[in-house]
Design a protein around this motif. Structure first.
Motif, PDB file in Angstrom:
ATOM      1  N   ARG A  14       8.324  28.899 -91.327  1.00  0.00           N
ATOM      2  CA  ARG A  14       7.401  29.617 -90.452  1.00  0.00           C
ATOM      3  C   ARG A  14       7.348  31.068 -90.895  1.00  0.00           C
ATOM      4  O   ARG A  14       8.346  31.619 -91.392  1.00  0.00           O
ATOM      5  CB  ARG A  14       7.844  29.523 -88.986  1.00  0.00           C
ATOM      6  CG  ARG A  14       7.796  28.119 -88.405  1.00  0.00           C
ATOM      7  CD  ARG A  14       6.376  27.594 -88.311  1.00  0.00           C
ATOM      8  NE  ARG A  14       6.304  26.301 -87.687  1.00  0.00           N
ATOM      9  CZ  ARG A  14       6.400  25.145 -88.317  1.00  0.00           C
ATOM     10  NH1 ARG A  14       6.591  25.140 -89.629  1.00  0.00           N
ATOM     11  NH2 ARG A  14       6.298  24.003 -87.656  1.00  0.00           N
ATOM     12  N   PHE A  15       6.207  31.693 -90.677  1.00  0.00           N
ATOM     13  CA  PHE A  15       5.984  33.072 -91.141  1.00  0.00           C
ATOM     14  C   PHE A  15       5.637  33.952 -89.952  1.00  0.00           C
ATOM     15  O   PHE A  15       4.853  33.563 -89.077  1.00  0.00           O
ATOM     16  CB  PHE A  15       4.841  33.095 -92.169  1.00  0.00           C
ATOM     17  CG  PHE A  15       4.553  34.476 -92.696  1.00  0.00           C
ATOM     18  CD1 PHE A  15       5.438  35.096 -93.559  1.00  0.00           C
ATOM     19  CD2 PHE A  15       3.401  35.144 -92.328  1.00  0.00           C
ATOM     20  CE1 PHE A  15       5.182  36.355 -94.043  1.00  0.00           C
ATOM     21  CE2 PHE A  15       3.124  36.394 -92.807  1.00  0.00           C
ATOM     22  CZ  PHE A  15       4.028  37.010 -93.672  1.00  0.00           C
ATOM     23  N   ASP A  16       6.273  35.138 -89.922  1.00  0.00           N
ATOM     24  CA  ASP A  16       6.027  36.126 -88.868  1.00  0.00           C
ATOM     25  C   ASP A  16       5.144  37.213 -89.457  1.00  0.00           C
ATOM     26  O   ASP A  16       5.537  37.899 -90.409  1.00  0.00           O
ATOM     27  CB  ASP A  16       7.356  36.703 -88.370  1.00  0.00           C
ATOM     28  CG  ASP A  16       7.134  37.672 -87.211  1.00  0.00           C
ATOM     29  OD1 ASP A  16       6.007  37.668 -86.661  1.00  0.00           O
ATOM     30  OD2 ASP A  16       8.058  38.416 -86.870  1.00  0.00           O
ATOM     31  N   ASN A  17       3.955  37.355 -88.913  1.00  0.00           N
ATOM     32  CA  ASN A  17       3.001  38.338 -89.434  1.00  0.00           C
ATOM     33  C   ASN A  17       3.408  39.774 -89.128  1.00  0.00           C
ATOM     34  O   ASN A  17       2.947  40.698 -89.790  1.00  0.00           O
ATOM     35  CB  ASN A  17       1.611  38.085 -88.837  1.00  0.00           C
ATOM     36  CG  ASN A  17       1.033  36.766 -89.300  1.00  0.00           C
ATOM     37  OD1 ASN A  17       1.275  36.368 -90.429  1.00  0.00           O
ATOM     38  ND2 ASN A  17       0.295  36.088 -88.437  1.00  0.00           N
ATOM     39  N   VAL A  18       4.252  39.982 -88.112  1.00  0.00           N
ATOM     40  CA  VAL A  18       4.609  41.331 -87.710  1.00  0.00           C
ATOM     41  C   VAL A  18       5.591  41.950 -88.712  1.00  0.00           C
ATOM     42  O   VAL A  18       5.346  43.001 -89.299  1.00  0.00           O
ATOM     43  CB  VAL A  18       5.186  41.334 -86.285  1.00  0.00           C
ATOM     44  CG1 VAL A  18       5.640  42.730 -85.889  1.00  0.00           C
ATOM     45  CG2 VAL A  18       4.128  40.812 -85.303  1.00  0.00           C
ATOM     46  N   ASN A  19       6.709  41.278 -88.885  1.00  0.00           N
ATOM     47  CA  ASN A  19       7.706  41.819 -89.817  1.00  0.00           C
ATOM     48  C   ASN A  19       7.610  41.202 -91.196  1.00  0.00           C
ATOM     49  O   ASN A  19       8.448  41.496 -92.062  1.00  0.00           O
ATOM     50  CB  ASN A  19       9.126  41.626 -89.270  1.00  0.00           C
ATOM     51  CG  ASN A  19       9.401  40.170 -88.924  1.00  0.00           C
ATOM     52  OD1 ASN A  19       8.664  39.281 -89.351  1.00  0.00           O
ATOM     53  ND2 ASN A  19      10.445  39.929 -88.170  1.00  0.00           N
ATOM     54  N   GLU A  20       6.595  40.313 -91.400  1.00  0.00           N
ATOM     55  CA  GLU A  20       6.343  39.700 -92.705  1.00  0.00           C
ATOM     56  C   GLU A  20       7.616  39.066 -93.260  1.00  0.00           C
ATOM     57  O   GLU A  20       8.019  39.314 -94.401  1.00  0.00           O
ATOM     58  CB  GLU A  20       5.781  40.723 -93.689  1.00  0.00           C
ATOM     59  CG  GLU A  20       4.428  41.258 -93.289  1.00  0.00           C
ATOM     60  CD  GLU A  20       3.865  42.212 -94.315  1.00  0.00           C
ATOM     61  OE1 GLU A  20       4.600  42.518 -95.277  1.00  0.00           O
ATOM     62  OE2 GLU A  20       2.712  42.645 -94.157  1.00  0.00           O
ATOM     63  N   ARG A  62       5.087  34.080 -82.232  1.00  0.00           N
ATOM     64  CA  ARG A  62       4.300  34.644 -83.335  1.00  0.00           C
ATOM     65  C   ARG A  62       4.393  33.809 -84.601  1.00  0.00           C
ATOM     66  O   ARG A  62       3.603  34.005 -85.522  1.00  0.00           O
ATOM     67  CB  ARG A  62       4.785  36.059 -83.660  1.00  0.00           C
ATOM     68  CG  ARG A  62       4.570  37.079 -82.569  1.00  0.00           C
ATOM     69  CD  ARG A  62       4.668  38.471 -83.128  1.00  0.00           C
ATOM     70  NE  ARG A  62       5.878  38.708 -83.866  1.00  0.00           N
ATOM     71  CZ  ARG A  62       6.976  39.280 -83.389  1.00  0.00           C
ATOM     72  NH1 ARG A  62       6.991  39.691 -82.126  1.00  0.00           N
ATOM     73  NH2 ARG A  62       8.050  39.457 -84.134  1.00  0.00           N
ATOM     74  N   GLN A 109       3.968  31.306 -87.443  1.00  0.00           N
ATOM     75  CA  GLN A 109       2.875  30.457 -87.887  1.00  0.00           C
ATOM     76  C   GLN A 109       3.339  29.636 -89.097  1.00  0.00           C
ATOM     77  O   GLN A 109       4.171  30.082 -89.874  1.00  0.00           O
ATOM     78  CB  GLN A 109       1.657  31.309 -88.294  1.00  0.00           C
ATOM     79  CG  GLN A 109       1.089  32.145 -87.165  1.00  0.00           C
ATOM     80  CD  GLN A 109       0.474  31.287 -86.080  1.00  0.00           C
ATOM     81  OE1 GLN A 109       0.002  30.189 -86.347  1.00  0.00           O
ATOM     82  NE2 GLN A 109       0.489  31.803 -84.851  1.00  0.00           N
ATOM     83  N   GLU A 148       0.655  28.385 -98.254  1.00  0.00           N
ATOM     84  CA  GLU A 148       0.672  28.903 -99.618  1.00  0.00           C
ATOM     85  C   GLU A 148      -0.182  28.010-100.504  1.00  0.00           C
ATOM     86  O   GLU A 148      -0.140  26.781-100.405  1.00  0.00           O
ATOM     87  CB  GLU A 148       2.098  28.952-100.166  1.00  0.00           C
ATOM     88  CG  GLU A 148       3.011  29.907 -99.417  1.00  0.00           C
ATOM     89  CD  GLU A 148       4.418  29.895 -99.966  1.00  0.00           C
ATOM     90  OE1 GLU A 148       5.190  30.774 -99.601  1.00  0.00           O
ATOM     91  OE2 GLU A 148       4.729  28.988-100.763  1.00  0.00           O
TER      92      GLU A 148
END
Length: 1698
Positions: free
Chosen positions: A943-949, A969, A971, A975
């Motif tokens: 999973r990927f957090d857009n806030v802290n990348e 958050r 997602q 890739e």
């Protein structure tokens, strides 16, 4: 009508290019629209219109029409165009009508005349001005129109593609719907959870708010209660204080009143007394006070009792404050009472004193004084009291203010405390709320994590299902490939079976030649075409080149079989017919033909034959039963080849940075952990570069875009090109001589990739490898072997220097510690100047320098996820190390020569060296073996957090639930390189290539001297299911093994270099010492002077020439070539062997091909002879003509004289004529038999069999000649070889070494002979003298003289007589010289060659003899078969004539004509009933008759019923089609009674006679569902006509509707009768056989048309399909019950309860 007007306008007035007949068809492509507008000057681009009717042309034409029609303000949209293209009725007509109206407005009618004459409108301005177009608006409208039109009229290719992709789109939509449903369910669950949480929080807040409200309300009430209590208490306190004050005031007032009274009474007396005594009572107060004070201070009464009494009196006379005085006393009185003494009071007391005694006077004086004092004190105290009262009053006022202030302060403190408490309470509440929110957030995050885990689990299940499906698909694809291979395999097998069948047909036998089987199997193994017929050649496109390939393959196979004694050359061939060699060698053969033999007389023995006796050696007559092998010759050939060719492979390495310490590859499944472990290794070692192919592709493309032009290599003066003498051997492999231009290579790779990507082609593996190699060369500079040697040498020298320094420091430390021997006191004193601590620090520093110098460089690279296939690994290895698999590389000359030589002769067996691992360009390949489930878990859990990348994993790197809303958050990762949609495909592709990749990598590594178990392979499998740290430890262990191996190797090389350096230093020191000694010796001799004799030379040592060390390769060391063989002679002897091999193989293959062609030719000839002879047997003759003539005359006679046929004499005459006919036919048969015998004789005497026998013997002669030539050349080769070893002069080849078996012009015996009187069909009686003669001649060639005896014993190599001997003197007998080992080996090898020659010649003789007998046997068999055919054909022809006679005579006796044709065809006689000599006319067909069925109405009954119903409708319908129910019931009841009375002749079917009046009434109710009391007579008539037909479905009606042309609703009677209906088969009338069919179906349709017809205004009768179909469907009747299938069910079955 409008259509006629438009036709007249277009055809007569406008006159288009071709007349308009059908609006929809003619205007469908838009061409005529454009022409029409062009004629009105509206379509300027009409010339670009197309007349084609394809989709593209139609769309282009209408797109061009759009702006014109839009400017004309004609309604023209994509739907209208679509209708016009699809030729919908009226669509083109409507547009034409609009155009006509608009164009007539544009141009007046007068211009139409111009149009008719010129074909185009004039140049004058139009009557109606057309508005200018708006460019942008029209452009958008045009684009929208084109897109819409293309969408409606897609090309067939696009439609097919959409149809093909429809299932995939449906599957995509299904998956998207499923994902959307899952997402919706998940969001609903989240919303539900949020709502529940929100409701819980709202409830809690509401409870808290209610509690706070209640608490605050209770607090207010308590505060109010406390305030009321406080007020009551304060009120009571005030009342009490008021009462006390009032009581005190009353008492004080009373006292004051009493005192005032007393004072007032005494003042007057006192003043009177004062006046009486002469004292002025009006003395001032100050004077009186001063006098009293002086008196008191001087009087001794100060402390007396009187004073005390006065004090007490004064004390008792205290007055309250003035402000509290209540009474009517004046201020003056009060002041007097307060202690002010007046004269009146004093006078009174003085008057009293005069009347008392002295004693009393004194007492009175004391009392007076005391009283004065007391009054003074009282006055003072009163003043004090007054002041105190004022102060108290002031203080009370201040106390009240202070109380108010205190209350305000208390109230402020209370409010402050309340606020503080409230704040604390709110903080506590907020804290609890924060804790609750935090717990809620944690709970929410945990729930979110739980949902993420559930989602991950679901995705894993979906992935597993898809994985299973893809595995099944993969298995199916593999099965399809295997099936395809199986099909090819079966095709080849079927080809073999077909060839076998053809072979059997040609041989006319079930036996198949084993040689054919062998050839077919060899072609099958070599994957070459087997079938050779024309169809197969045409199908497989077999050209001449392919035929040559097949022939060459079979030639090679036959040669190998011959040399290996396989196939048709087995060793048992010798034992089958073992000849007596001694008889052949001595000339006493028994194979000479006898006198008068068939083949002719043998030639008489020549006179020289007796004298030509040969000398046989021991073993020359022995025949080996097994094929011998000349191992001595094999060893000699191997040595000869090794002498002429370099044994080391031409293996060159490319110029690569191979000096790097680590060269690793990481392979495995996607998400096995390759990138993670590579990054960890980079953190550990630091100098490692990680390469990903995708990044390299991007870099290459970018580099190419930045540098589109080629990059030229800069010329550099490189020091490595200098010739540096260095004898250190670090590497055995040489490098490829190539120019390096890494930048240009990298740019070229980028260019190739860009071109491939533009064309949509996949990047090839070769480009990937080139790209990686170019990147390596671009990153790491190339270092030659010389540079590496110099660097290593400098490194060794540096380590040696540091080691020497360390040894020096250690010695100094040892000497300082007392270990010195005092030999160098001066040096010791100098060394003692250093401090031991300083020496130790210096030693530590040197040790660190040594460790740094000895440390390995960790520089290197890691290639991730490559190679993934066998092909990629092979290309990468070739690019790094230059290794090519042996089966793919071109064989070097030595190996090819050895392989070719070993086919002819085998050397002695040698021990096969053990298989060793190959050296690779890679150090290790780390194979992370991870299970699919684990990789799937890792892939789906990301999973990927857009806030802290940052990237998290649900299980491995679980995000903290305390950091809300982190989980919300997150997602899923998306890739492009690692898309989850392609993972399974990548895994399956990896599985497909895993085994090949593993097998390739297992052959590379480093061998260990301690055994195979300690070998190090570059392939290292590690378990990817471990955690990252454990996996990292295993990879580190592998790398440590690599570094350990390399360090050991480096230590060995350093040791060799160090030894070489030390040796060089020692040699240089020795040379210097020798030079110094020589110089000293020279000086000593010069000092002695003249000792050296003139002419004396100093001998110098001859330089020894070291022999070159043998080259090494992967196989091992090459055998040393003998030094005594001249180098110029080596290629000569090699050329002799190559010439021998070439000539022998070419001759043998040529003969084998001839033999194979002859075998095929023989088979074809034998088959052709038989087929042609059969055709000859089947040739036509005159038998059939004579028979036909006889039958014709016989039938004509029967027609002319039918009465004579009954006469017996006539019958006898006819029988006699039949016998005459039979005799004529028998004569023809006998004549044919003689011709057959003559033809067989010609075939036997044609001589082609004898020619083939001669050809076979000639082939044997060529084979024998090849063996003899090979024997002679081998003997000469052995002579030369062993003479070269003894360094003797090579003798010239004698004449007998080049000898032919048959001389030119020599007469040979015949090929085949048969003794006189012998049976020609007995194959054992045939002899083959020519073959025996050739065998005898070939055997005699084995006798050769010893070459060693040909040279003179008295001559040396140069031919001069030996020293010390006179050449003129006779030679003395010399003692025999013992032969050397070389001579003995040579003779033994020649003896084996003789044995091989005898074996091969005997094998060829027996093989040829077998073939000759087979050919003769086949010829005899064919000749006998031809003879049998002649006899059989003759007999069967005679039998056919007898059978013919019987048939004709039977017709004579039966007095009939011969109607059927009689045929006499070769050996058969038949009566052909299909062909008749005369035809009888057929009988007339029966008249048409309707089939009688008891369950349906006949046509006559239906016609009567329709007439009656129509009449009733006119009588009772009142202008409508409805008839009252009662009338219908009465009609059918009447018919029912009549039918019962009349039986089958009634007006109703028999089945209806069983019905009652109730059934008829029920039928009426069924048809009158609306209870109107009437029935449509057309409906009941239609149902009765189609009584037993099925009720049509919508599909039936659509099919039925399609039978009517056009889309009109009204159709005439002709169309209705011609249309095929669904009831045709049901209503068909089955009639009798051979009768005219009854047209019941046609009459049924005529009745239906009559019932349902409609009359137009013009009087034409037609039928409305819409109304007709409505009656047929009967939905309002069939909806009440489901089991209604036919119309009788509607009429009779009770549909519903009334």
């Amino acid at each position: 009508m409008a259509s006629d007007l438009l036709l007249n306008w277009l055809n007569n007035e406008i006159e288009l290019s071709h007349p308009v007949k059908d609006f929809e068809k003619d205007f469908a492509n838009g061409y005529l629209f454009g022409e029409l507008l062009y004629k009105f000057n509206q379509q300027s681009n009409f010339k670009s219109f197309s007349k084609k009717s394809d989709v593209a042309s139609n769309l282009e034409n209408f797109n061009k029409l759009f702006p014109t029609l839009r400017n004309l303000k004609v309604k023209f949209d994509s739907d209208m165009v679509d209708n016009i293209i699809k030729q919908q009725r009226g669509s083109a007509l409507r547009l034409l009508y609009q155009l006509k109206m608009v164009l007539e407005k544009v141009y007046p009618p007068t211009d139409i005349a111009v149009l008719r004459k010129t074909g185009k409108m004039g140049d004058n301005q139009p009557a109606l001005k057309i508005a200018h177009s708006k460019d942008k608006y029209d452009e958008h409208a045009q684009k929208f129109f084109q897109n819409r039109l293309q969408e409606l009229n897609k090309p067939q290719k696009v439609l097919n593609m959409e149809k093909h992709l429809d299932k995939f789109d449906q599957e995509k939509q299904r998956q998207e719907d499923q994902a959307k449903r899952f997402h919706s369910e998940e969001m609903d669950a989240k919303d539900k959870m949020r709502q529940e949480t929100r409701r819980a929080q709202i409830n809690k807040i509401q409870r808290n708010a209610g509690f706070m409200e209640e608490w605050q309300q209770k607090g207010v009430e308590d505060w109010k209660k406390n305030q009321s209590i406080k007020k009551d208490r304060e009120k009571r306190q005030l009342e009490f204080e008021y009462k006390q004050a009032e009581k005190y005031n009353n008492l004080t007032v009373k006292k004051i009143d009493e005192a005032n009274k007393e004072v007032n009474d005494g003042i007057g007396q006192f003043e009177q007394t004062l006046k009486n005594i002469g004292i002025n009572p009006k003395v001032r107060k100050d004077d009186a006070d001063r006098a009293v004070h002086e008196h008191l201070t001087q009087s001794p009464l100060k402390s007396s009792a009187k004073g005390s009494r006065f004090a007490s009196m004064t004390k008792q006379t205290q007055l309250p404050p003035l402000n509290n005085t209540i009474g009517g006393a004046s201020k003056t009185n009060l002041m007097t009472l307060g202690g002010g003494m007046t004269l009146s009071s004093t006078g009174l007391k003085t008057k009293d004193k005069k009347t008392v005694t002295e004693k009393n006077r004194k007492d009175r004086e004391r009392r007076r004084r005391k009283m004065i004092v007391d009054q003074g004190k009282t006055h003072i105290e009163m003043e004090q009291k007054r002041k105190e009262a004022q102060i108290i009053e002031r203080m009370k006022r201040q106390a009240k203010q202070e109380e108010e202030l205190q209350y305000e302060s208390w109230r402020t403190n209370q409010c402050k405390n309340v606020i503080i408490e409230d704040r604390k309470l709110r903080e506590a509440r907020y804290e609890k709320r924060r804790e609750l929110d935090q717990q809620t957030a944690i709970w929410r995050e945990e729930e979110m994590m739980k949902s993420l885990r559930d989602q991950m689990q679901r995705e894993m299940e979906i992935f597993q299902e898809r994985d299973q499906e893809m595995r099944i698909v993969h298995k199916q694809s593999k099965r399809e490939k295997r099936n395809e291979f199986g099909y090819q395999l079966f095709d080849a097998i079927f080809d073999i079976a077909n060839e076998a069948y053809i072979h059997q047909q040609k041989q006319d036998s079930e036996d198949i030649d084993s040689r054919c089987w062998h050839e077919w199997l060899q072609l099958f193994v070599a994957d070459l075409p087997i079938s050779k017929d024309d169809t197969m050649i045409e199908r497989d496109f077999m050209q001449d080149s392919m035929k040559e390939v097949i022939s060459a393959n079979l030639d090679q196979v036959e040669l190998e079989d011959y040399l290996k004694n396989q196939g048709q050359w087995p060793e048992a061939l010798i034992a089958e017919n073992q000849p007596n060699l001694e008889q052949f060698l001595t000339g006493q053969t028994e194979s000479a033909p006898a006198a008068g033999a068939k083949g002719g007389k043998a030639p008489a023995p020549s006179k020289a034959a007796a004298a030509d006796q040969i000398v046989l050696e021991e073993g020359d007559t022995e025949l080996p039963l097994q094929a011998p092998n000349n191992y001595l010759l094999g060893d000699a050939l191997e040595l000869i080849i090794n002498m002429n060719f370099d044994q080391r492979e031409n293996h060159k390495k490319p110029k690569m940075p191979s000096y790097l310490n680590l060269k690793l590859c990481f392979v495995g499944y996607a998400f096995a952990g390759k990138k993670t472990q590579a990054n960890k290794l980079k953190e550990v070692f630091g100098n490692l570069d990680i390469y990903y192919l995708n990044d390299l592709v991007s870099q290459a493309v970018s580099f190419f875009e930045q540098n589109p032009e080629s990059i030229q290599r800069a010329l550099q003066q490189n020091s490595e090109e200098e010739a540096i003498q260095d004898d250190l051997e670090i590497s055995e492999d040489s490098e490829i001589d190539e120019e390096l231009n890494a930048e240009e290579d990298f740019r070229q790779c980028g260019q190739d990739i860009s071109e491939l990507l533009k064309e949509g082609i996949e990047i090839t593996d070769d480009i990937y490898v080139r790209l990686f190699i170019a990147k390596l060369r671009l990153t790491y500079p190339h270092k030659s072997k010389k540079q590496l040697r110099r660097e290593l040498k400098s490194k060794v020298e540096k380590e040696r220097e540091i080691t020497q320094k360390i040894q020096t420091v250690e010695n100094e430390i040892q000497e300082l510690n007392g270990g010195g021997n005092g030999e160098n006191p001066g040096g010791s004193r100098r060394r003692r100047k250093k401090d031991p601590v300083q020496l130790q620090d210096e030693l530590d520093k040197l040790n660190k320098e040594l460790q740094t110098a000895q440390a390995q460089d960790s520089k290197g690279w890691i290639l991730v996820d490559f190679p993934a296939t066998f092909a990629q690994a092979k290309l990468l290895e070739q690019a790094l190390s230059g290794y090519v698999p042996p089966q793919e590389q071109d064989k070097i000359d030595r190996e090819a020569q050895i392989e070719e030589a070993f086919l002819l002769v085998q050397p002695n067996a040698k021990e096969v060296p053990p298989k060793k691992l190959l050296k690779s360009g890679l150090d290790a390949v780390i194979w992370i073996d991870c299970s699919r489930d684990e990789c799937m878990r890792r892939a789906l859990g990301r999973r990927f957090d857009n806030v802290n990348e940052k990237v998290y994993h649900i299980e491995d790197q679980t995000p903290l639930t305390t950091n809300a809303p982190l989980c919300e958050r997150l997602q899923p990762m998306d890739e492009e390189d690692n898309s989850e949609a392609t993972l399974i495909d990548r895994w399956i592709s990896y599985d497909q290539n895993a085994q090949g990749l593993e097998n390739w990598l297992k052959q590379f590594g480093l061998n260990s001297k301690k055994g195979e178990a300690r070998d190090f392979q570059i392939l290292n499998k590690v378990s990817g299911d471990l955690d990252q740290d454990s996996l990292h430890k295993e990879i580190i262990q592998v790398i440590q093994k690599i570094q350990h191996k390399k360090s050991k190797q480096e230590v060995k090389i350093k040791k060799r270099i160090l030894e070489k350096i030390i040796q060089t230093e020692i040699e240089e020191a020795e040379k210097q010492r020798i030079a110094l000694e020589e110089e000293e010796e020279r000086k000593r001799k010069e000092a002695e002077g003249g000792d050296q004799q003139p002419g004396e030379e100093i001998k110098k040592e001859e330089g020894k020439v070291d022999k070159p060390e043998p080259a090494t390769d992967r196989i091992g060391l090459k055998q040393a070539a003998p030094d005594n063989i001249d180098n110029d002679f080596k290629p000569v002897i090699m050329d002799a062997w190559q010439q021998l091999c070439q000539n022998y193989k070419q001759q043998m293959k040529k003969v084998f091909r001839q033999v194979r062609d002859q075998r095929e030719r023989l088979t074809e000839n034998f088959s052709t002879i038989q087929n042609q002879f059969l055709k000859f047997l089947h040739r036509p003759d005159q038998k059939q003509e004579k028979l036909d003539q006889f039958i014709k005359e016989f039938n004509e006679f029967s027609d002319q004289y039918p009465d004579l046929r009954e006469d017996e004499q006539t019958k006898d005459e006819l029988h006699q004529r039949v016998d005459i006919l039979s005799d004529e036919l028998w004569e023809i048969i006998e004549e044919r038999k003689e011709q057959h015998i003559e033809e067989r004789k010609k075939i036997m005497e044609s001589g082609w069999v004898e020619y083939e026998l001669t050809f076979a013997v000639s082939s044997a002669q060529l084979l024998m000649q090849s063996e003899v030539d090979k024997f002679k050349a081998s003997v000469q080769l052995l002579h030369d070889y062993y003479h070269a070893f003894e360094d003797k002069l090579i003798p010239e080849a004698p004449q007998f070494f080049t000898q032919d078996l048959v001389a030119d012009g020599e007469e040979l015996p015949p090929v085949e002979s048969l003794p006189e009187g012998a049976d020609s069909s007995n194959i054992d009686q045939y002899q083959y003298p020519r073959l025996d003669k050739l065998f005898e001649k070939a055997l005699k060639t084995q006798v050769v003289q010893d070459v060693t005896q040909l040279s003179s014993q008295n001559q040396d190599k140069k031919g001069a007589p030996p020293k010390g001997k006179d050449p003129k003197k006779p030679a003395e007998e010399e003692k025999p010289v013992e032969d050397s080992q070389y001579v003995r080996d040579m003779r033994a090898a020649i003896k084996v060659e003789k044995s091989i020659l005898r074996y091969r010649l005997t094998q060829i003789r027996n093989w040829t003899l077998k073939r000759l007998r087979e050919m003769r046997q086949k010829a005899i068999k064919v000749y006998l078969k031809l003879e049998d055919w002649i006899q059989v054909s003759n007999k069967t022809e005679n039998d056919a004539i007898d059978e013919m006679s019987i048939v004709i005579k039977r017709a004579i006796e039966d007095e009939k004509k011969i109607q059927d044709e009689l045929r006499v065809k070769f050996m058969d006689f038949c009566v052909d009933e299909k062909i008749m000599n005369y035809i009888e006319p057929p009988p007339e067909k029966l008249p048409a008759l309707e089939e009688v069925r008891h369950d349906r109405f006949s046509i006559s009954q239906l016609s009567t019923l329709v007439n009656e119903l129509e009449h009733l409708a006119k009588q009772h319908g009142n202008g409508s089609n409805n008839v009252p129910n009662k009338v219908i019931v009465d009609l059918f009841v009447r018919k029912l009674e009549n039918s019962k009375n009349l039986g089958d002749e009634g007006s109703l079917p028999v089945e209806w006679t069983n019905y009652t009046e109730y059934d008829i009434q029920n039928m009426a109710r069924n048809l009158d569902k609306q209870c109107t009391g009437s029935i449509d007579w057309r409906q009941i008539a239609t149902y009765i006509i189609l009584l037993k037909s099925s009720i049509p479905t919508d599909k039936h009606l659509e099919t039925y509707r399609a039978e009517f042309k056009g889309k009109d609703d009204l159709h005439n009677k002709q169309n209705f009768l011609q249309a095929q209906a669904w009831f045709d088969e049901t209503e068909y009338s089955q009639d009798r056989d051979y009768s005219i069919p009854f047209p019941r179906v046609h009459l049924i349709k005529d009745l239906l048309f009559r019932v349902n017809k409609t009359v137009k205004e013009s009087g034409e009768e037609c039928i409305s399909l819409k109304k007709y179909f409505k009656i047929l469907k009967s939905k309002e009747l069939t909806m009440f019950k489901r089991n209604i299938k036919i119309y009788s069910d509607i009429l009779i079955t009770q549909l519903s309860d009334q």
